[in-house]
Design an enzyme around this catalytic site. Structure first.
Site, short mmCIF file in Angstrom:
data_model
loop_
_atom_site.label_atom_id
_atom_site.label_comp_id
_atom_site.label_asym_id
_atom_site.label_seq_id
_atom_site.Cartn_x
_atom_site.Cartn_y
_atom_site.Cartn_z
N HIS A 103 0.83 -1.20 0.00
CA HIS A 103 0.00 0.00 0.00
C HIS A 103 0.87 1.25 0.00
O HIS A 103 1.97 1.26 0.58
CB HIS A 103 -0.91 0.02 1.22
CG HIS A 103 -1.74 -1.21 1.38
ND1 HIS A 103 -2.59 -1.67 0.40
CD2 HIS A 103 -1.84 -2.10 2.41
CE1 HIS A 103 -3.19 -2.78 0.82
NE2 HIS A 103 -2.74 -3.05 2.02
N GLU A 119 -1.49 -0.26 8.42
CA GLU A 119 -2.49 -1.12 9.03
C GLU A 119 -1.86 -2.06 10.04
O GLU A 119 -0.64 -2.13 10.20
CB GLU A 119 -3.21 -1.92 7.95
CG GLU A 119 -2.31 -2.84 7.15
CD GLU A 119 -3.03 -3.50 5.98
OE1 GLU A 119 -4.26 -3.63 6.02
OE2 GLU A 119 -2.34 -3.89 5.02
N HIS A 177 3.09 -7.53 1.89
CA HIS A 177 2.46 -8.42 2.87
C HIS A 177 1.32 -9.21 2.22
O HIS A 177 0.85 -8.86 1.14
CB HIS A 177 1.91 -7.60 4.04
CG HIS A 177 0.85 -6.61 3.62
ND1 HIS A 177 1.16 -5.39 3.08
CD2 HIS A 177 -0.51 -6.68 3.64
CE1 HIS A 177 0.04 -4.73 2.79
NE2 HIS A 177 -0.99 -5.51 3.12
N ARG A 197 -1.39 -4.87 -6.20
CA ARG A 197 -1.12 -6.31 -6.18
C ARG A 197 0.21 -6.61 -6.86
O ARG A 197 0.48 -6.15 -7.95
CB ARG A 197 -2.23 -7.09 -6.89
CG ARG A 197 -3.57 -7.06 -6.20
CD ARG A 197 -4.52 -8.08 -6.80
NE ARG A 197 -5.89 -7.78 -6.44
CZ ARG A 197 -6.75 -7.14 -7.23
NH1 ARG A 197 -6.39 -6.78 -8.45
NH2 ARG A 197 -7.97 -6.87 -6.81
#
Length: 322
Positions: A103, A119, A177, A197
């Site tokens: 991200h 996150e 991740h 992705r």
């Protein structure tokens, strides 16, 4: 603003990698199959949460925020975020592997008119030998390796970690991740739905199509981290701080009888995610039950919160601007 324990209607998402644990274990009511995500509290466009209890029933999260501002969010938080709710709160069920992804940080995400996406995960349940991917392997010195990930080299490129119930992982923006098959997790993140992705395990949909990859963007977003970043310090009696970063703080609270907390000086909303057991949360003589898989938000103007439970475990989430 009338402060009480606010519940929201979950927004359920079918995913190619989703399963049935959100329905069977966390009691999410849906006729859908392969539910991968339950968005518990969301201010993401086209996915705005609505209240399902109390005097604000059927009012949207965004309407509460714009109407009550600092009383709802906290004065400092409102000065920083205005009418944008800063966190996205989820439960995730991975029947199969999620895509390996990364991200963007706040700076890169500006191109999408969005926050970045830092996150964390808290593992609520996992199958035997379940794994997560956390970053690149140490022997991978060139990030350009992301251009050539295959099923044959995926575990050479990425660092895989065995997981178990109760583990937690902090994933700053820029860290590659993936949640692996068999993991049920709570997720706290910045309000963002931007995912690049890197690899999707060569899977195809019912029409034989693969999902898009975003290799160029992923290479630009990826950063190197020496180790899993997490905090394990004792915050106060019966409370463990799991993550304390600029975007959110998450504590694990364990309640066997009753605990009372005064949040008067916090200047932030507080979110409770129940990851085990059941109990009640009371604010201003308003009491709501909470059980595994449920989420409650306490507005910033609330002061004293009483929690009763037996073997109750809650993730306590807030944003403290220092």
């Amino acid at each position: 603003m009338k402060a009480y324990p606010i519940k929201f209607n979950p927004i359920l998402k079918e995913k190619v990698w989703g399963g049935n644990k959100l329905k069977n274990i966390l009691n999410k009511d849906s006729a859908m199959n392969n539910i991968g995500e339950s968005w518990e509290i969301s201010g993401v466009n086209q996915n705005i949460s609505t209240v399902n209890n109390g005097c604000y029933k059927d009012i949207t999260l965004n309407k509460l925020l714009s109407s009550y501002q600092a009383d709802f969010l906290g004065a400092d938080n409102y000065n920083v975020f205005g009418n944008e709710f800063p966190l996205l709160i989820k439960f995730l069920d991975a029947k199969t592997n999620l895509s390996v992804q990364v991200h963007p940080d706040d700076k890169m995400a500006k191109a999408h008119n969005s926050f970045g996406k830092t996150e964390m995960w808290y593992i609520m349940d996992s199958d035997n030998d379940a794994e997560v991917i956390m970053g690149l392997n140490k022997n991978q010195e060139d990030i350009q390796v992301l251009e050539n990930v295959t099923i044959d080299n995926v575990y050479d490129v990425f660092n895989s970690v065995k997981v178990q119930k109760g583990a937690h992982y902090f994933i700053p923006a820029g860290k590659v991740h993936a949640i692996g098959a068999g993991v049920l997790a709570a997720e706290i993140q910045q309000t963002s739905d931007i995912t690049y992705r890197v690899y999707d395990w060569d899977r195809v949909d019912t029409s034989g199509n693969t999902r898009d990859l975003h290799i160029h963007e992923a290479i630009s977003a990826t950063k190197r981290f020496d180790e899993i970043v997490e905090t394990n310090k004792q915050a106060c009696e019966n409370t463990n701080t799991l993550v304390d970063c600029e975007f959110f703080t998450t504590n694990l609270i364990e309640v066997d009888t009753k605990t009372t907390t005064n949040y008067k000086t916090l200047d932030s909303f507080v979110i409770f995610m129940c990851v085990e057991g059941e109990g009640t949360i009371t604010v201003n003589h308003h009491t709501e039950t909470i059980c595994k898989g449920e989420t409650i938000l306490i507005p910033a103007c609330a002061e004293v919160v009483d929690i009763n439970g037996d073997n109750l475990q809650l993730l306590e989430v807030y944003i403290e601007n220092l």
